[in-house]
Motif scaffolding. Structure first.
Motif, PDB file in Angstrom:
ATOM      1  N   LEU A  73      41.444  39.970  64.095  1.00 36.39           N
ATOM      2  CA  LEU A  73      42.618  39.376  63.807  1.00 36.39           C
ATOM      3  C   LEU A  73      43.727  39.764  64.916  1.00 36.39           C
ATOM      4  CD1 LEU A  73      44.234  38.589  61.213  1.00 36.39           C
ATOM      5  CD2 LEU A  73      44.719  41.164  61.054  1.00 36.39           C
ATOM      6  N   SER A  74      44.498  38.769  65.342  1.00 36.54           N
ATOM      7  CA  SER A  74      45.420  39.250  66.475  1.00 36.54           C
ATOM      8  C   SER A  74      46.803  39.653  65.776  1.00 36.54           C
ATOM      9  CB  SER A  74      45.656  37.758  67.387  1.00 36.54           C
ATOM     10  OG  SER A  74      46.277  36.963  66.680  1.00 36.54           O
ATOM     11  N   LYS A  75      47.690  39.835  66.477  1.00 41.29           N
ATOM     12  CA  LYS A  75      48.851  40.207  65.951  1.00 41.29           C
ATOM     13  C   LYS A  75      49.825  38.921  65.455  1.00 41.29           C
ATOM     14  CE  LYS A  75      53.240  43.115  67.004  1.00 41.29           C
ATOM     15  NZ  LYS A  75      53.860  43.841  67.930  1.00 41.29           N
ATOM     16  N   ALA A 118      48.312  38.259  62.045  1.00 41.05           N
ATOM     17  CA  ALA A 118      48.826  39.259  61.299  1.00 41.05           C
ATOM     18  C   ALA A 118      50.466  38.777  60.590  1.00 41.05           C
ATOM     19  CB  ALA A 118      48.810  40.565  61.619  1.00 41.05           C
ATOM     20  N   ARG A 119      51.158  38.375  61.694  1.00 43.26           N
ATOM     21  CA  ARG A 119      52.360  38.043  61.439  1.00 43.26           C
ATOM     22  C   ARG A 119      52.405  36.836  60.549  1.00 43.26           C
ATOM     23  NH1 ARG A 119      54.903  36.700  66.606  1.00 43.26           N
ATOM     24  NH2 ARG A 119      54.900  38.796  66.725  1.00 43.26           N
ATOM     25  N   PHE A 124      50.081  35.824  58.356  1.00 42.52           N
ATOM     26  CA  PHE A 124      49.684  36.138  57.116  1.00 42.52           C
ATOM     27  C   PHE A 124      50.683  36.751  56.258  1.00 42.52           C
ATOM     28  CE2 PHE A 124      48.532  40.036  54.533  1.00 42.52           C
ATOM     29  CZ  PHE A 124      47.724  39.312  53.707  1.00 42.52           C
ATOM     30  N   PHE A 125      51.788  37.437  56.892  1.00 39.48           N
ATOM     31  CA  PHE A 125      52.582  38.120  56.371  1.00 39.48           C
ATOM     32  C   PHE A 125      53.819  37.010  55.892  1.00 39.48           C
ATOM     33  CE2 PHE A 125      57.047  39.638  57.173  1.00 39.48           C
ATOM     34  CZ  PHE A 125      57.345  40.476  55.862  1.00 39.48           C
ATOM     35  N   PHE A 126      54.222  36.256  56.783  1.00 39.24           N
ATOM     36  CA  PHE A 126      55.173  35.284  56.628  1.00 39.24           C
ATOM     37  C   PHE A 126      54.668  34.437  55.429  1.00 39.24           C
ATOM     38  CE2 PHE A 126      57.400  36.658  60.210  1.00 39.24           C
ATOM     39  CZ  PHE A 126      58.371  37.090  59.866  1.00 39.24           C
ATOM     40  N   GLY A 133      52.262  34.501  53.160  1.00 40.31           N
ATOM     41  CA  GLY A 133      51.925  35.117  52.028  1.00 40.31           C
ATOM     42  C   GLY A 133      53.273  35.401  51.105  1.00 40.31           C
ATOM     43  N   THR A 134      54.107  36.187  51.869  1.00 34.15           N
ATOM     44  CA  THR A 134      55.222  36.420  51.357  1.00 34.15           C
ATOM     45  C   THR A 134      56.360  35.141  50.628  1.00 34.15           C
ATOM     46  OG1 THR A 134      55.676  38.241  52.655  1.00 34.15           O
ATOM     47  CG2 THR A 134      57.558  37.805  51.550  1.00 34.15           C
ATOM     48  N   LYS A 185      50.472  45.639  64.420  1.00 35.56           N
ATOM     49  CA  LYS A 185      49.578  44.616  63.979  1.00 35.56           C
ATOM     50  C   LYS A 185      49.233  44.787  62.427  1.00 35.56           C
ATOM     51  CE  LYS A 185      45.146  43.709  64.914  1.00 35.56           C
ATOM     52  NZ  LYS A 185      44.258  43.502  65.724  1.00 35.56           N
ATOM     53  N   TRP A 186      48.692  45.957  62.243  1.00 37.53           N
ATOM     54  CA  TRP A 186      48.620  46.258  60.911  1.00 37.53           C
ATOM     55  C   TRP A 186      49.469  46.599  59.930  1.00 37.53           C
ATOM     56  CZ3 TRP A 186      43.762  45.170  59.230  1.00 37.53           C
ATOM     57  CH2 TRP A 186      42.733  44.894  60.388  1.00 37.53           C
ATOM     58  N   TYR A 192      52.098  44.597  59.807  1.00 32.60           N
ATOM     59  CA  TYR A 192      52.043  43.113  59.223  1.00 32.60           C
ATOM     60  C   TYR A 192      51.305  42.854  58.129  1.00 32.60           C
ATOM     61  CZ  TYR A 192      55.517  41.109  62.402  1.00 32.60           C
ATOM     62  OH  TYR A 192      56.673  40.799  63.246  1.00 32.60           O
ATOM     63  N   VAL A 193      49.864  43.324  58.279  1.00 34.45           N
ATOM     64  CA  VAL A 193      48.953  43.034  57.137  1.00 34.45           C
ATOM     65  C   VAL A 193      49.290  43.807  55.899  1.00 34.45           C
ATOM     66  CG1 VAL A 193      46.378  43.351  56.521  1.00 34.45           C
ATOM     67  CG2 VAL A 193      47.253  42.686  58.983  1.00 34.45           C
ATOM     68  N   VAL A 212      52.381  45.191  55.016  1.00 37.22           N
ATOM     69  CA  VAL A 212      53.580  44.691  54.283  1.00 37.22           C
ATOM     70  C   VAL A 212      53.313  43.314  53.638  1.00 37.22           C
ATOM     71  CG1 VAL A 212      55.261  46.143  55.386  1.00 37.22           C
ATOM     72  CG2 VAL A 212      54.643  44.008  56.477  1.00 37.22           C
ATOM     73  N   GLY A 213      52.417  42.448  54.200  1.00 36.94           N
ATOM     74  CA  GLY A 213      51.923  41.235  53.746  1.00 36.94           C
ATOM     75  C   GLY A 213      51.287  41.354  52.488  1.00 36.94           C
TER      76      GLY A 213
END
Lengths: 224, 451
Positions: free
Chosen positions: A2-4, A7-8, A10-12, A14-15, B219-220, B222-223, B225-226
């Motif tokens: 997983l790259s940063k 990950a970002r 996924f966060f945006f 999903g939220t 990076k983690w 983000y995961v 808090v996601g």
């Protein structure tokens, strides 16, 4: 791996999706609340009752809809359980109703305010709460003789006394009370406990003559 | 500490210490009342103690978050705070508002809505105060030399916390609607945006304490808090089972809140993994203990014990009983109280120039308070489960059940005494560390003696 930026993303994503779904469900819920809570029955009196409920922080000891503190009983169905007469008497003088027990504050409400609070509690008792609070599944009183007891006995007397192992433990159990006392004595006692036994902790309850008659007959038959 | 304006954080932390101590006093008043000793009833009845206890908690945690932000943001953005005077003014206003509210509670001036008891006029002051705080750190980030993920997560957590205060102010006559909006504030705070704040502060602490590469930690972040939002937002539904809202919340709330432990477990694994991975042996071992302890205890308290009664079939019987108090105490302690204690333990030597974090008292404070809190949780659990069985399952009268469980409140008082001793040791270290000085030389980015 997983790259940063993934990950970002996924966060945006999903939220965002969850927030959208939540707002959608909220809109739908607000469409259904009026019917489910009986919003049409929210009279001026009920609203005054809610204001009193809020401004005296009743939730600081009691729960309502299961929310609040755990120092005093849950009140969602209190009108079903105890009836308006008991609730009003309790609001008039809380410490007289449960003598020597955990204390509720004396608020010195006037009769109109007591009426408002009873109206509010009656309204909340009719809200469709998806079955909360559930009937206790292991209770002894669910079947058998309890079904034949007078309503006034179940609402008022069991707050402090037990019969057949069901009810409060503030006052003595009433099993076999008809053997100990005759009906005339029980009737006098119910009219004004302090007149029979000065200094007793039992309060004078707001009973009608018919109710006293009903209770006397019922209690007089216990143990016979 | 590199920037003069970071010093302001100390005053926020000192406020935390003061309010936390007062919170414990009110906790004891309630525990004694539950145990049958209500001698203060005429002066501080239970509902006053209760509102004071919880509002002091919220207030000191907010003060802690603000202090943490004032410490972290300048360092992350590599510049002084935009308006240090505003930070001081804003602290003064926060304390004044809080103290007014607490005194008001003792004179029956409140709203009577669990956790949001502060009367309406003071709500507006809180909003203005928080907006001033947000503007201050927002402008610092904007004008800063770099914009890091850690500072942005922290900033958005704080911004959303401020905005989510507003639904709680929507007026309504319907108790169900009232409750619905109240959980938008309370749940979306503690199981939503406060976890962003927690993630941001923990990430900062881990970067500093473990020496693991920032890119990896962020990076983690983000995961995690996601996952928090994936479960936490719709997980609000576990407050909408039985308050007069549609039946589909039983499904939505049950399903998504059952996932909430995943986010907390992720946070715990993340903190432990980073600490193991880090080659650095930072001299402040106590701060690392609080940081990792925070992630572990929040998993146990918020994640595991929350899950224990979040399913609708279970919640039908535990809703509105002392089981909630059991979960609540360890959840708030693990997730948020320990977080604030971690950032204080980390920053204190750098603010005051006196490093007492490796003293026996600091270690004693960590272990004693945690063991005390675990024991308190057990006492609440026994009392709560007994209440559920006797009252909700067997149908015994409320007061009869309360006298049955009185003895567990003596257990609670013993456990709380142990907890208090730990907190007093923490307070002692805080006081002995002295007042903040200017920028402290101790260069935090260089590894201390490697063991």
């Amino acid at each position: 791996m997983l790259s940063k930026s993934q990950a970002r993303a996924f966060f945006f994503v999903g939220t965002g999706l969850c927030a959208l779904a939540f707002v959608g469900l909220t809109v739908d819920t607000f469409g259904k609340i009026p019917a489910q809570t009986g919003q049409a029955q929210l009279t001026e009196q009920v609203i005054r009752g809610k204001d009193l409920w809020d401004h005296n922080n009743c939730m600081g000891c009691h729960t309502l809809l299961g929310e609040g503190a755990y120092y005093a009983p849950e009140l969602t169905k209190v009108i079903d359980r105890r009836g308006p007469v008991f609730v009003a008497a309790m609001l008039r003088d809380p410490q007289a109703m449960y003598p020597g027990q955990r204390k509720m504050q004396q608020y010195n409400f006037n009769e109109a305010e007591i009426g408002d609070l009873v109206a509010f509690l009656s309204w909340i008792g009719k809200v469709d709460t998806n079955g909360f609070p559930a009937k206790p599944p292991l209770a002894q009183g669910n079947v058998g003789p309890a079904a034949n007891r007078p309503v006034v006995f179940q609402q008022l007397c069991t707050a402090c006394h037990s019969l057949g192992g069901v009810g409060g433990n503030v006052g003595p159990a009433l099993d076999g009370v008809g053997k100990k006392f005759d009906a005339a004595y029980i009737g006098k006692w119910l009219e004004d406990p302090a007149a029979v036994k000065p200094g007793t902790k039992m309060p004078k309850l707001p009973l009608t003559a018919d109710q006293i008659h009903e209770l006397t007959t019922f209690l007089g038959s216990q143990g016979k | 500490m590199k920037y003069q304006s970071q010093k302001i954080a100390w005053w926020f932390f000192a406020t935390c210490m003061l309010l936390f101590t007062l919170q414990l006093v009110y906790g004891f008043i309630m525990a004694f009342a539950h145990a049958g000793m209500d001698g203060l009833h005429a002066y501080i009845p239970f509902h006053v103690a209760r509102a004071t206890h919880t509002n002091l908690l919220v207030m000191w945690l907010l003060a802690g978050f603000m202090g943490a932000a004032y410490y972290i943001i300048p360092e992350e953005c590599e510049r002084e705070l935009m308006w240090p005077w505003l930070a001081k003014l804003q602290l003064g206003a926060l304390v004044a508002t809080g103290v007014t509210a607490i005194i008001g509670f003792h004179f029956n001036w409140w709203e009577g809505r669990k956790f949001l008891e502060i009367p309406r006029p003071l709500d507006f002051l809180v909003v203005i105060d928080v907006l001033a705080f947000i503007a201050n750190i927002g402008m610092t980030i904007w004008k800063g030399r770099r914009m890091t993920t850690t500072s942005m997560v922290l900033f958005f957590g704080l911004l959303m916390a401020a905005l989510l205060y507003l639904p709680g102010m929507i007026p309504t006559d319907n108790q169900t609607v009232d409750s619905y909006w109240r959980w938008w504030v309370v749940h979306l705070w503690v199981e939503g945006v406060w976890e962003l704040i927690m993630g941001g502060i923990l990430a900062f602490l881990l970067i500093k304490l473990t020496g693991v590469d920032r890119e990896l930690i962020e990076k983690w972040l983000y995961v995690i808090v996601g996952f928090t939002f994936l479960s936490g937002i719709l997980g609000t539904g576990h407050h909408y089972y039985y308050i007069g809202t549609p039946r589909y919340w039983l499904w939505v709330g049950g399903l998504f809140s059952a996932l909430e432990p995943v986010a907390f477990l992720g946070m715990a694994i993340y903190a432990i993994a980073m600490a193991k991975r880090g080659g650095r042996h930072h001299s402040n071992r106590t701060a690392l203990a609080w940081s990792i302890g925070c992630s572990v205890m929040s998993f146990v308290g918020a994640g595991f014990l929350g899950f224990a009664h979040t399913l609708p079939q279970v919640n039908m019987y535990t809703h509105g009983t002392l089981v909630t108090a059991m979960h609540g105490h360890m959840a708030f302690w693990g997730a948020y109280a320990m977080l604030v204690m971690a950032i204080i333990a980390y920053s204190l030597p750098l603010l005051t120039g006196r490093d007492l974090q490796n003293s026996a008292a600091a270690t004693f404070a960590f272990w004693t308070s945690n063991i005390g809190m675990i024991a308190m949780t057990l006492a609440f659990a026994v009392a709560g489960i007994t209440q559920v069985v006797l009252e909700r399952r067997m149908g015994l009268e409320f007061l009869a059940v309360q006298s049955e469980i009185e003895v567990h409140f003596w257990g609670l008082i013993l456990a709380a005494t142990l907890f208090t001793v730990g907190i007093l040791a923490y307070l002692w270290v805080f006081i002995r560390s002295g007042l903040p000085v200017g920028p402290v030389d101790a260069d935090d980015s260089a590894p201390a003696t490697v063991a």
